[in-house]
Design a protein around this motif. Structure first.
Motif, short mmCIF file in Angstrom:
data_model
loop_
_atom_site.label_atom_id
_atom_site.label_comp_id
_atom_site.label_asym_id
_atom_site.label_seq_id
_atom_site.Cartn_x
_atom_site.Cartn_y
_atom_site.Cartn_z
N SER A 1 0.84 -1.19 0.00
CA SER A 1 0.00 0.00 0.00
C SER A 1 0.88 1.25 0.00
CB SER A 1 -0.89 0.00 1.24
OG SER A 1 -0.10 0.21 2.40
N LEU A 2 0.27 2.39 -0.13
CA LEU A 2 1.00 3.65 -0.12
C LEU A 2 1.80 3.81 1.16
CD1 LEU A 2 1.70 6.52 -1.13
CD2 LEU A 2 -0.47 7.27 -0.14
N ILE A 3 1.18 3.53 2.29
CA ILE A 3 1.85 3.69 3.58
C ILE A 3 3.00 2.70 3.71
CG2 ILE A 3 1.52 3.45 6.08
CD1 ILE A 3 -1.37 4.49 5.58
N GLN A 4 2.80 1.46 3.27
CA GLN A 4 3.86 0.45 3.34
C GLN A 4 5.04 0.83 2.44
OE1 GLN A 4 1.36 -2.86 2.22
NE2 GLN A 4 1.54 -3.77 4.26
N LEU A 5 4.74 1.33 1.24
CA LEU A 5 5.80 1.76 0.34
C LEU A 5 6.62 2.89 0.94
CD1 LEU A 5 4.00 1.73 -3.12
CD2 LEU A 5 6.07 0.45 -2.55
N GLU A 6 5.92 3.88 1.48
CA GLU A 6 6.60 5.03 2.09
C GLU A 6 7.47 4.59 3.26
OE1 GLU A 6 5.49 9.47 3.79
OE2 GLU A 6 3.89 7.98 3.55
N GLN A 7 6.94 3.71 4.11
CA GLN A 7 7.71 3.23 5.26
C GLN A 7 8.91 2.40 4.83
OE1 GLN A 7 4.75 1.22 7.61
NE2 GLN A 7 4.17 3.10 8.69
N GLU A 8 8.72 1.52 3.87
CA GLU A 8 9.83 0.72 3.36
C GLU A 8 10.97 1.60 2.85
OE1 GLU A 8 10.72 -2.73 2.48
OE2 GLU A 8 9.44 -3.09 4.21
N LEU A 9 10.62 2.59 2.03
CA LEU A 9 11.63 3.47 1.46
C LEU A 9 12.30 4.31 2.53
CD1 LEU A 9 9.73 4.53 -1.77
CD2 LEU A 9 11.79 3.12 -1.66
N GLN A 10 11.54 4.87 3.45
CA GLN A 10 12.13 5.72 4.48
C GLN A 10 12.97 4.93 5.47
OE1 GLN A 10 8.86 7.93 6.15
NE2 GLN A 10 8.87 9.42 4.48
N ASN A 11 12.58 3.69 5.76
CA ASN A 11 13.35 2.87 6.70
C ASN A 11 14.65 2.34 6.09
OD1 ASN A 11 11.42 3.23 8.67
ND2 ASN A 11 10.36 1.32 8.21
N ARG A 12 14.66 2.13 4.80
CA ARG A 12 15.82 1.54 4.14
C ARG A 12 16.80 2.57 3.58
NH1 ARG A 12 15.27 -3.84 2.46
NH2 ARG A 12 13.25 -4.75 2.88
N PHE A 13 16.29 3.65 3.03
CA PHE A 13 17.12 4.56 2.25
C PHE A 13 17.01 5.99 2.76
CE2 PHE A 13 15.35 1.40 -0.90
CZ PHE A 13 16.42 0.54 -0.83
N ARG A 14 17.91 6.83 2.24
CA ARG A 14 17.87 8.26 2.56
C ARG A 14 16.98 8.96 1.54
NH1 ARG A 14 23.47 10.92 2.50
NH2 ARG A 14 23.67 9.26 1.00
N ILE A 15 15.93 9.60 2.03
CA ILE A 15 15.02 10.34 1.16
C ILE A 15 14.96 11.78 1.65
CG2 ILE A 15 12.66 10.58 0.35
CD1 ILE A 15 12.34 7.62 0.50
N THR A 16 15.11 12.69 0.72
CA THR A 16 15.03 14.11 1.03
C THR A 16 13.83 14.70 0.30
OG1 THR A 16 17.43 14.21 1.21
CG2 THR A 16 16.26 16.31 0.95
N TYR A 17 12.92 15.29 1.06
CA TYR A 17 11.75 15.94 0.49
C TYR A 17 12.00 17.44 0.45
CZ TYR A 17 9.49 11.52 1.71
OH TYR A 17 9.16 10.21 1.82
N THR A 18 11.64 18.06 -0.64
CA THR A 18 11.78 19.52 -0.74
C THR A 18 10.44 20.18 -0.43
OG1 THR A 18 11.22 19.59 -3.08
CG2 THR A 18 13.55 19.26 -2.53
N SER A 19 10.45 21.48 -0.35
CA SER A 19 9.21 22.21 -0.10
C SER A 19 8.23 22.03 -1.26
CB SER A 19 9.50 23.70 0.13
OG SER A 19 10.15 24.24 -1.00
N LYS A 20 8.76 21.80 -2.45
CA LYS A 20 7.91 21.55 -3.62
C LYS A 20 7.10 20.27 -3.42
CE LYS A 20 6.79 22.25 -8.02
NZ LYS A 20 6.02 23.37 -8.49
N TRP A 21 7.71 19.23 -2.85
CA TRP A 21 7.01 17.98 -2.55
C TRP A 21 5.91 18.25 -1.52
CZ3 TRP A 21 6.67 12.96 -4.13
CH2 TRP A 21 6.03 12.07 -3.28
N GLN A 22 6.25 18.92 -0.46
CA GLN A 22 5.29 19.19 0.61
C GLN A 22 4.15 20.07 0.12
OE1 GLN A 22 8.09 20.75 3.40
NE2 GLN A 22 8.78 18.72 4.04
N GLN A 23 4.44 20.92 -0.83
CA GLN A 23 3.42 21.76 -1.44
C GLN A 23 2.47 20.94 -2.30
OE1 GLN A 23 5.09 24.54 -4.25
NE2 GLN A 23 4.22 26.26 -3.10
N LYS A 24 3.04 20.04 -3.06
CA LYS A 24 2.26 19.23 -4.01
C LYS A 24 1.52 18.09 -3.31
CE LYS A 24 2.67 17.14 -8.54
NZ LYS A 24 2.47 17.93 -9.72
N TYR A 25 2.16 17.49 -2.30
CA TYR A 25 1.59 16.34 -1.58
C TYR A 25 1.59 16.63 -0.08
CZ TYR A 25 2.73 14.17 -6.04
OH TYR A 25 2.83 13.88 -7.38
N PRO A 26 0.70 17.48 0.41
CA PRO A 26 0.67 17.78 1.86
C PRO A 26 0.21 16.55 2.63
CG PRO A 26 -1.15 18.86 0.73
CD PRO A 26 -0.32 18.21 -0.33
#
Length: 173
Positions: free
Chosen positions: A147-172
């Motif tokens: 699911s979306l939540i599982q994908l997000e958790q898998e990626l954040q737990n395994r790898f380094r992800i950097t979100y920019t303000s543009k991401w937060q603006q587009k996907y609050p």
């Protein structure tokens, strides 16, 4: 007699030339130029495109660079892209490159917003991910099973992800 000798030489040359492709395949010379589905293949400049076209991605690949142990990808974020499509693409790329190759130790992915731009100077970075082999070894689940939540958790737990303000603006959140 000359005609018979010429005919004999022509037949020998024709048979020799017809055997050359078979000799290349049997000696392994042809394996660098195409991507096989074998686990742990060697990724090179020659077979990079063959592997990339096999990866089912929603986002468009804009730029690819391969060094000795690092693959860098720039993906274009369309205006109507959903969050789950972005995460599935990130997971799929990391899984494919870290599990199915033996020489790629790091995968760098940048998601870039090219919308509304004529030149590349006004593009905006939306998200960046650095995936390392040691953290992606056991990625066995298919992204479509998560699911979306599982994908997000898998990626954040395994790898380094950097979100920019543009991401937060587009996907609050």
């Amino acid at each position: 007699m000359r005609i018979v000798i010429t005919l004999g030489i022509s037949v020998v040359v024709a048979i020799s030339l017809s055997m050359l492709p078979k000799m290349d395949l049997s000696s392994g010379l042809g394996s660098d130029y195409t991507w096989s589905n074998n686990r742990g293949g060697q990724l090179t400049e020659n077979n990079l495109a063959d592997l990339l076209v096999q990866i089912p991605l929603q986002l468009r690949i804009r730029k690819v660079e391969l060094s000795t142990s690092r693959l860098s990808l720039d993906l274009s974020l369309p205006k109507n892209a959903e969050t789950i499509a972005v995460y599935r693409d990130l997971y799929t790329i990391a899984q494919t490159m870290l599990v199915n190759t033996k020489n790629v130790d790091q995968v760098w992915v940048r998601i870039i917003d090219y919308s509304g731009t004529v030149d590349t100077t006004s593009t905006q970075l939306v998200l960046a991910m650095v995936a390392q082999r040691e953290f992606g070894k056991d990625m066995e689940k298919k992204p479509s099973e998560l699911s979306l939540i599982q994908l997000e958790q898998e990626l954040q737990n395994r790898f380094r992800i950097t979100y920019t303000s543009k991401w937060q603006q587009k996907y609050p959140l």
